[in-house]
Write a protein that holds these residues in place. Structure first.
Motif, PDB file in Angstrom:
ATOM      1  N   SER A  57       0.727  -1.338   0.046  1.00 14.61           N
ATOM      2  CA  SER A  57      -0.347  -0.161  -0.047  1.00 14.61           C
ATOM      3  C   SER A  57       1.268   1.306   0.047  1.00 14.61           C
ATOM      4  O   SER A  57       1.331   1.137   0.782  1.00 14.61           O
ATOM      5  CB  SER A  57      -0.826  -0.214   1.336  1.00 14.61           C
ATOM      6  OG  SER A  57      -1.710  -0.755   1.419  1.00 14.61           O
ATOM      7  N   GLN A  81     -12.124  -0.646  -7.058  1.00 15.20           N
ATOM      8  CA  GLN A  81     -11.973  -1.521  -6.280  1.00 15.20           C
ATOM      9  C   GLN A  81     -12.759  -2.074  -5.584  1.00 15.20           C
ATOM     10  O   GLN A  81     -12.759  -3.212  -5.174  1.00 15.20           O
ATOM     11  CB  GLN A  81     -10.164  -0.782  -5.722  1.00 15.20           C
ATOM     12  CG  GLN A  81     -10.617  -2.004  -4.281  1.00 15.20           C
ATOM     13  CD  GLN A  81      -9.124  -1.542  -3.337  1.00 15.20           C
ATOM     14  OE1 GLN A  81      -9.395  -0.019  -3.591  1.00 15.20           O
ATOM     15  NE2 GLN A  81      -8.961  -1.920  -2.176  1.00 15.20           N
ATOM     16  N   ASP A  82     -14.025  -0.914  -5.084  1.00 11.53           N
ATOM     17  CA  ASP A  82     -14.487  -1.493  -3.907  1.00 11.53           C
ATOM     18  C   ASP A  82     -16.050  -1.249  -4.603  1.00 11.53           C
ATOM     19  O   ASP A  82     -17.105  -0.295  -5.309  1.00 11.53           O
ATOM     20  CB  ASP A  82     -15.546  -0.140  -3.091  1.00 11.53           C
ATOM     21  CG  ASP A  82     -15.506  -0.081  -1.699  1.00 11.53           C
ATOM     22  OD1 ASP A  82     -16.699  -0.904  -1.587  1.00 11.53           O
ATOM     23  OD2 ASP A  82     -16.540   0.367  -0.850  1.00 11.53           O
ATOM     24  N   TYR A  96     -18.812  -1.732  -3.351  1.00 10.36           N
ATOM     25  CA  TYR A  96     -20.213  -1.244  -3.119  1.00 10.36           C
ATOM     26  C   TYR A  96     -19.996   0.376  -3.060  1.00 10.36           C
ATOM     27  O   TYR A  96     -21.094   1.222  -2.963  1.00 10.36           O
ATOM     28  CB  TYR A  96     -19.954  -1.132  -1.378  1.00 10.36           C
ATOM     29  CG  TYR A  96     -20.168  -3.217  -1.328  1.00 10.36           C
ATOM     30  CD1 TYR A  96     -21.195  -3.119  -1.312  1.00 10.36           C
ATOM     31  CD2 TYR A  96     -19.023  -3.455  -1.113  1.00 10.36           C
ATOM     32  CE1 TYR A  96     -21.308  -4.980  -0.494  1.00 10.36           C
ATOM     33  CE2 TYR A  96     -19.246  -4.689  -0.796  1.00 10.36           C
ATOM     34  CZ  TYR A  96     -20.110  -5.491  -0.934  1.00 10.36           C
ATOM     35  OH  TYR A  96     -20.523  -6.445  -0.451  1.00 10.36           O
ATOM     36  N   GLY A 104     -21.828  -8.657  -3.050  1.00  9.29           N
ATOM     37  CA  GLY A 104     -20.306  -7.759  -3.050  1.00  9.29           C
ATOM     38  C   GLY A 104     -19.510  -7.977  -4.781  1.00  9.29           C
ATOM     39  O   GLY A 104     -19.353  -7.451  -5.850  1.00  9.29           O
ATOM     40  N   GLN A 106     -19.429  -6.555  -8.409  1.00  5.24           N
ATOM     41  CA  GLN A 106     -18.221  -6.335  -9.453  1.00  5.24           C
ATOM     42  C   GLN A 106     -18.570  -6.470 -10.696  1.00  5.24           C
ATOM     43  O   GLN A 106     -17.873  -5.895 -11.907  1.00  5.24           O
ATOM     44  CB  GLN A 106     -17.361  -7.196  -8.556  1.00  5.24           C
ATOM     45  CG  GLN A 106     -16.282  -7.056  -9.099  1.00  5.24           C
ATOM     46  CD  GLN A 106     -15.344  -5.130  -8.567  1.00  5.24           C
ATOM     47  OE1 GLN A 106     -15.816  -4.494  -9.035  1.00  5.24           O
ATOM     48  NE2 GLN A 106     -14.159  -4.947  -7.746  1.00  5.24           N
ATOM     49  N   GLU A 123      -7.125  -3.111  -8.215  1.00  5.58           N
ATOM     50  CA  GLU A 123      -7.202  -4.503  -6.923  1.00  5.58           C
ATOM     51  C   GLU A 123      -9.584  -4.393  -7.025  1.00  5.58           C
ATOM     52  O   GLU A 123     -10.129  -4.083  -6.287  1.00  5.58           O
ATOM     53  CB  GLU A 123      -7.509  -3.993  -5.597  1.00  5.58           C
ATOM     54  CG  GLU A 123      -6.029  -3.018  -5.439  1.00  5.58           C
ATOM     55  CD  GLU A 123      -6.274  -2.931  -4.169  1.00  5.58           C
ATOM     56  OE1 GLU A 123      -5.902  -3.199  -3.578  1.00  5.58           O
ATOM     57  OE2 GLU A 123      -4.538  -1.679  -4.113  1.00  5.58           O
ATOM     58  N   SER A 158     -10.062  -7.616  -4.319  1.00  6.99           N
ATOM     59  CA  SER A 158      -9.782  -6.769  -3.361  1.00  6.99           C
ATOM     60  C   SER A 158     -10.799  -7.375  -1.705  1.00  6.99           C
ATOM     61  O   SER A 158     -10.165  -7.611  -0.646  1.00  6.99           O
ATOM     62  CB  SER A 158      -8.776  -5.407  -2.846  1.00  6.99           C
ATOM     63  OG  SER A 158      -9.312  -5.086  -3.250  1.00  6.99           O
ATOM     64  N   ALA A 159     -11.793  -6.954  -2.185  1.00  3.44           N
ATOM     65  CA  ALA A 159     -12.903  -7.208  -1.832  1.00  3.44           C
ATOM     66  C   ALA A 159     -13.538  -8.019  -1.585  1.00  3.44           C
ATOM     67  O   ALA A 159     -15.488  -7.691  -0.348  1.00  3.44           O
ATOM     68  CB  ALA A 159     -13.823  -5.507  -1.431  1.00  3.44           C
ATOM     69  N   LEU A 160     -13.214  -8.704  -1.887  1.00  2.37           N
ATOM     70  CA  LEU A 160     -14.252 -10.051  -2.467  1.00  2.37           C
ATOM     71  C   LEU A 160     -14.201 -11.654  -2.221  1.00  2.37           C
ATOM     72  O   LEU A 160     -12.759 -11.488  -1.257  1.00  2.37           O
ATOM     73  CB  LEU A 160     -14.543 -10.237  -3.780  1.00  2.37           C
ATOM     74  CG  LEU A 160     -14.726  -9.122  -4.872  1.00  2.37           C
ATOM     75  CD1 LEU A 160     -15.414  -9.512  -6.050  1.00  2.37           C
ATOM     76  CD2 LEU A 160     -16.259  -8.820  -4.121  1.00  2.37           C
ATOM     77  N   ASP A 161     -14.792 -12.775  -0.518  1.00  3.03           N
ATOM     78  CA  ASP A 161     -14.552 -13.884  -0.521  1.00  3.03           C
ATOM     79  C   ASP A 161     -13.778 -14.107  -1.960  1.00  3.03           C
ATOM     80  O   ASP A 161     -13.867 -14.246  -2.925  1.00  3.03           O
ATOM     81  CB  ASP A 161     -15.954 -14.612  -0.323  1.00  3.03           C
ATOM     82  CG  ASP A 161     -16.554 -14.192   0.740  1.00  3.03           C
ATOM     83  OD1 ASP A 161     -15.972 -12.957   1.741  1.00  3.03           O
ATOM     84  OD2 ASP A 161     -17.452 -14.195   0.662  1.00  3.03           O
ATOM     85  N   GLN A 166     -13.273 -14.075  -5.954  1.00  5.39           N
ATOM     86  CA  GLN A 166     -12.709 -13.732  -6.093  1.00  5.39           C
ATOM     87  C   GLN A 166     -12.378 -14.934  -7.688  1.00  5.39           C
ATOM     88  O   GLN A 166     -11.775 -14.954  -8.842  1.00  5.39           O
ATOM     89  CB  GLN A 166     -11.473 -13.919  -5.256  1.00  5.39           C
ATOM     90  CG  GLN A 166     -11.098 -12.765  -4.480  1.00  5.39           C
ATOM     91  CD  GLN A 166      -9.957 -12.203  -3.811  1.00  5.39           C
ATOM     92  OE1 GLN A 166      -9.210 -13.058  -3.882  1.00  5.39           O
ATOM     93  NE2 GLN A 166      -9.631 -11.718  -2.822  1.00  5.39           N
TER      94      GLN A 166
END
Length: 335
Positions: free
Chosen positions: A40, A89-90, A92, A147, A151, A170, A173-176, A180
């Motif tokens: 990061s 990335q997100d 949401y 989620g 995406q 990314e 990165s926010a997913l199970d 993914q």
């Protein structure tokens, strides 16, 4: 890309700059997937936004499909933007919660004046099917989806205007983990079907290995290493890449016992005032005084299509603790 730091309220004066991306140069071939990894704050997302001209770079040049787009005006960029899209990335935060999914996916078509309202609706329903959703989801709101489904909606929006390049910042990165895999397989299937080119940013090295043709490793705004996926994962040459690889869990216990974990000391330096010489030298176990802290290594070829910015690259992988801490004399000194 340097972000200015100013002082004062009325008469603002620049006193320093955050060197988020500094001297990064690379190319991506048509139909290729370039993975970008790094911790990061190393400049991955800033680099992606510069490529798409969402940020105006401080210096340098951006060439897309043979045309220099660095200084194009907003109006001149509009036809170019049809050919380059982004998956954020997100899932949401990247969808407007007050707009129905059909409107969100159709918006690029409307902005670019592509098709009538009926044709746009038909195109959106086709895209929903392409990404594995039902055309009946056209009138739903984002909060009605999981989620992974959100995406997929982001991917459908990116595909709406048939772009040549998609930057994925990314996207998983926010997913199970199971979700993914679905999104990654979807991206690979779409690439084969539509001949897409990806710049894929991620933290997870296994995810990058699964989808990328070449991988670029960044550290503190600079390129540390660049190679094809097989070469980089089996024979990392930069000590920072080696440290990243040693942190990846090995499913084979015998292989895990062979590896010596490389534990980096200290923290990432401040990008406002990066260290002299190699930016990695304060944390590098192979750093040599009078060389690494003085001369900044340039990206040079270390093998066939394998490039690294290191005075003392790793000879082989994995390395013993003794080899790691006591490198041999450098064969080539890059100043």
């Amino acid at each position: 890309m340097h972000f200015p730091i100013t002082r004062g309220i009325v008469f603002q004066k620049q006193v320093a700059a955050v060197k988020a991306v500094d001297g990064v140069s690379f190319s991506v071939a048509r139909g290729e997937t370039l993975g970008i990894v790094g911790e990061s704050g190393c400049g991955k997302s800033t680099l992606a936004r510069c490529v798409l001209r969402l940020l105006d770079p401080t210096g340098g040049k951006i060439v897309f499909d043979g045309h220099d787009i660095t200084n194009l005006s907003r109006a001149e960029m509009r036809p170019v933007r049809r050919e380059m899209m982004m998956v954020f990335q997100d899932p949401y935060a990247s969808l407007n919660p007050r707009k129905r999914v059909g409107f969100t996916i159709a918006e690029p078509l409307e902005v670019n004046g592509i098709g009538t309202a009926a044709e746009q609706k038909r195109r959106v329903q086709e895209l929903l099917e392409v990404v594995g959703l039902s055309p009946e989801h056209y009138n739903r709101f984002p909060h009605e989806f999981s989620g992974g489904q959100r995406q997929r909606i982001g991917v459908a929006r990116a595909l709406a205007v048939n772009p040549k390049l998609i930057v994925c910042d990314e996207p998983v990165s926010a997913l199970d983990v199971s979700v993914q895999a679905q999104i990654l397989n979807l991206l690979k299937d779409l690439q084969r079907e539509f001949g897409l080119t990806y710049v894929f940013i991620a933290h997870d090295l296994n995810v990058v290995r699964h989808i990328s043709d070449r991988v670029m490793v960044m550290y503190l705004g600079k390129v540390a290493e660049l190679a094809n996926d097989r070469e980089l994962y089996t024979n990392p040459r930069h000590p920072y890449t080696g440290a990243l690889m040693s942190a990846v869990p090995a499913p084979n216990p015998a292989l895990a016992r062979q590896r010596k974990p490389i534990v980096l000391q200290g923290d990432v330096p401040n990008p406002i005032n990066p260290p002299d010489g190699c930016r990695f030298h304060p944390r590098c176990p192979r750093s040599r005084e009078g060389l690494c802290d003085v001369d900044e290594p340039q990206l040079r070829e270390l093998g066939a299509d394998h490039f690294g910015a290191c005075h003392l690259p790793l000879e082989h992988w994995p390395m013993s603790e003794e080899e790691l801490k006591h490198p041999a004399e450098p064969s080539i000194l890059t100043t």
